[in-house]
Design a protein around this motif. Structure first.
Motif, PDB file in Angstrom:
ATOM      1  N   GLU A 185      -8.159   6.568   4.183  1.00  9.47           N
ATOM      2  CA  GLU A 185      -8.720   5.696   5.217  1.00  9.47           C
ATOM      3  C   GLU A 185      -9.315   4.427   4.595  1.00  9.47           C
ATOM      4  OE1 GLU A 185      -9.692   4.119   8.787  1.00  9.47           O
ATOM      5  OE2 GLU A 185      -8.415   5.876   8.385  1.00  9.47           O
ATOM      6  N   GLU A 186      -9.987   4.611   3.435  1.00 10.91           N
ATOM      7  CA  GLU A 186     -10.527   3.444   2.726  1.00 10.91           C
ATOM      8  C   GLU A 186      -9.409   2.499   2.289  1.00 10.91           C
ATOM      9  OE1 GLU A 186     -12.958   4.651  -0.515  1.00 10.91           O
ATOM     10  OE2 GLU A 186     -14.390   5.758   0.733  1.00 10.91           O
ATOM     11  N   VAL A 187      -8.322   3.098   1.784  1.00  8.04           N
ATOM     12  CA  VAL A 187      -7.171   2.293   1.355  1.00  8.04           C
ATOM     13  C   VAL A 187      -6.589   1.531   2.543  1.00  8.04           C
ATOM     14  CG1 VAL A 187      -4.808   2.371   0.441  1.00  8.04           C
ATOM     15  CG2 VAL A 187      -6.597   3.782  -0.608  1.00  8.04           C
ATOM     16  N   ARG A 188      -6.486   2.213   3.687  1.00  2.00           N
ATOM     17  CA  ARG A 188      -5.938   1.571   4.891  1.00  2.00           C
ATOM     18  C   ARG A 188      -6.827   0.423   5.357  1.00  2.00           C
ATOM     19  NH1 ARG A 188      -5.637   4.939   9.536  1.00  2.00           N
ATOM     20  NH2 ARG A 188      -4.528   3.221  10.491  1.00  2.00           N
ATOM     21  N   GLN A 189      -8.137   0.586   5.240  1.00  2.05           N
ATOM     22  CA  GLN A 189      -9.061  -0.492   5.629  1.00  2.05           C
ATOM     23  C   GLN A 189      -8.908  -1.714   4.720  1.00  2.05           C
ATOM     24  OE1 GLN A 189     -13.009   1.162   5.746  1.00  2.05           O
ATOM     25  NE2 GLN A 189     -12.585   2.446   7.540  1.00  2.05           N
ATOM     26  N   GLU A 190      -8.765  -1.450   3.395  1.00  2.00           N
ATOM     27  CA  GLU A 190      -8.540  -2.559   2.454  1.00  2.00           C
ATOM     28  C   GLU A 190      -7.208  -3.247   2.743  1.00  2.00           C
ATOM     29  OE1 GLU A 190     -10.466  -3.962   0.092  1.00  2.00           O
ATOM     30  OE2 GLU A 190     -12.043  -2.671   0.925  1.00  2.00           O
ATOM     31  N   LEU A 191      -6.227  -2.423   3.094  1.00  4.17           N
ATOM     32  CA  LEU A 191      -4.908  -2.973   3.439  1.00  4.17           C
ATOM     33  C   LEU A 191      -4.992  -3.825   4.699  1.00  4.17           C
ATOM     34  CD1 LEU A 191      -1.955  -2.860   2.480  1.00  4.17           C
ATOM     35  CD2 LEU A 191      -1.618  -0.906   3.994  1.00  4.17           C
ATOM     36  N   GLU A 192      -5.803  -3.408   5.653  1.00  6.35           N
ATOM     37  CA  GLU A 192      -6.009  -4.163   6.891  1.00  6.35           C
ATOM     38  C   GLU A 192      -6.644  -5.526   6.587  1.00  6.35           C
ATOM     39  OE1 GLU A 192      -5.487  -4.473  10.962  1.00  6.35           O
ATOM     40  OE2 GLU A 192      -5.038  -2.665   9.777  1.00  6.35           O
ATOM     41  N   LYS A 193      -7.610  -5.521   5.654  1.00  2.62           N
ATOM     42  CA  LYS A 193      -8.238  -6.785   5.254  1.00  2.62           C
ATOM     43  C   LYS A 193      -7.216  -7.717   4.613  1.00  2.62           C
ATOM     44  CE  LYS A 193     -12.882  -4.914   4.403  1.00  2.62           C
ATOM     45  NZ  LYS A 193     -13.899  -4.632   3.335  1.00  2.62           N
ATOM     46  N   ALA A 194      -6.372  -7.141   3.747  1.00  2.00           N
ATOM     47  CA  ALA A 194      -5.347  -7.956   3.079  1.00  2.00           C
ATOM     48  C   ALA A 194      -4.372  -8.539   4.101  1.00  2.00           C
ATOM     49  CB  ALA A 194      -4.597  -7.107   2.054  1.00  2.00           C
ATOM     50  N   MET A 195      -4.000  -7.737   5.116  1.00  6.46           N
ATOM     51  CA  MET A 195      -3.086  -8.206   6.160  1.00  6.46           C
ATOM     52  C   MET A 195      -3.716  -9.341   6.962  1.00  6.46           C
ATOM     53  SD  MET A 195      -1.608  -4.505   7.396  1.00  6.46           S
ATOM     54  CE  MET A 195      -0.828  -5.116   8.887  1.00  6.46           C
TER      55      MET A 195
END
Length: 345
Positions: A185-195
């Motif tokens: 979930e943390e990885v997905r949140q960081e990925l969301e920020k990058a997107m």
């Protein structure tokens, strides 16, 4: 008849004295018999002095019996470009022309009209024109590259990151370890920020709304985007046009609005920024105003690259750019573009 001749001489004298071109009457030995004020100012030569040889005549090849002066050798020369030495020691670029004015066949004496036209102004104008053309091409190339990069970020990198996000979501559904799920979930949140960052960078490079919906939608979208991080500033946007600008006008207007807004946020300490985009019979007008601290327009330290880039963009699309600012009152930018509409084929 006598009165008519006298009047004619009067006008000829006025023309001789006031014409901007340098006019000289010289004999075949190049001695100056008459010289008008413009020629004196241009060259520093005086009556009874000799017209020096131009650079071309000094360096040209000629036959043994040929006159060193190209102009005298040919009697009548419509125009001729060369460098001419002046009394002050420097050389100037001039356009010269000659005409045989008088010839005494008995004594073989000749007198020539020599007209000099300063080419330095024309050279500077040509240099300015070439410089402007180069700037225009550079701006066009830059915007083309921005558009390509924005498309690549959106369709390439953005889509790849979205695919990874969906894959992580699918993987998460098969994992029952709470600690591992929390990490994913943390990885997905960081990925969301990058997107979101990718989307923001792509928008900065070239907003899709500009190409799809036009300048009005693009400005409104820009305002909405800036508002999110600057809630203390009130934005006012007013327009009476629904027509599409041609693409070159659109992107340059958008960049000017973008630069002006960012300048207001960074330097003006403004509470309100207003943008008015109006079309009329005279063309399209854009006014950008703020109620910030203002600045001294005439101060050299305030001649920033941002203002120069804005004015240059407007001049490149055939518009007029002006700026007013007073300390403690604010700043206004005025732009008018006569030829702005998109031509529908």
């Amino acid at each position: 008849m006598i009165e008519s001749f006298s009047l004619e001489n009067k006008y000829l004298k006025q023309i001789f004295q006031n014409i901007q071109d340098g006019i000289i009457i010289m004999n075949q030995e190049r001695m100056i018999l008459m010289i008008n004020p413009s020629a004196e100012r241009l060259t520093g030569w005086k009556l009874q002095g000799k017209v020096p040889y131009c650079s071309f005549c000094v360096n040209r090849r000629r036959h043994e019996k040929e006159n060193k002066c190209y102009l005298i050798q040919n009697d009548e020369v419509p125009y001729f470009l060369s460098e001419m030495p002046t009394y002050h020691g420097k050389k100037i670029d001039v356009e010269m022309s000659t005409a045989l004015m008088f010839q005494d066949t008995m004594n073989n004496e000749k007198e020539y009209l020599l007209v000099l036209r300063d080419q330095s102004v024309k050279i500077k104008e040509d240099e300015a024109r070439i410089s402007k053309m180069m700037i225009k091409k550079l701006i066009e190339a830059q915007e083309t590259e921005h558009k390509r990069l924005a498309q690549e970020l959106h369709d390439g990198v953005g889509q790849s990151l979205f695919t990874i996000s969906v894959a992580l979501q699918a993987i998460e559904s098969y994992i029952y370890d709470e600690r591992l799920n929390a990490y994913i979930e943390e990885v997905r949140q960081e990925l969301e920020k990058a997107m979101n960052d990718i989307k923001s960078y792509a928008y900065e490079l070239r907003p899709q709304s500009l190409d799809q919906l036009g300048i009005v939608a693009a400005i409104q979208s820009l305002i909405n985007s800036v508002k999110r991080n600057n809630e203390n500033i009130t934005f006012l946007f007013e327009t009476n046009t629904e027509d599409r600008c041609n693409p070159t006008v659109s992107i340059n207007l958008y960049r000017v609005v973008q630069e002006a807004i960012y300048n207001c946020i960074k330097y003006a300490e403004a509470a309100t920024i207003s943008i008015i985009l109006h079309e009329s019979l005279d063309g399209l007008s854009l006014t950008i105003a703020d109620d910030g601290i203002g600045f001294n327009v005439k101060s050299p330290k305030n001649e920033g690259l941002g203002l120069k880039h804005m004015s240059e963009r407007i001049y490149q699309i055939g518009g007029e750019f002006s700026l007013e600012s007073q300390q403690t009152i604010g700043t206004k930018i005025f732009i008018t573009i006569p030829d702005w509409k998109e031509v529908v084929q």
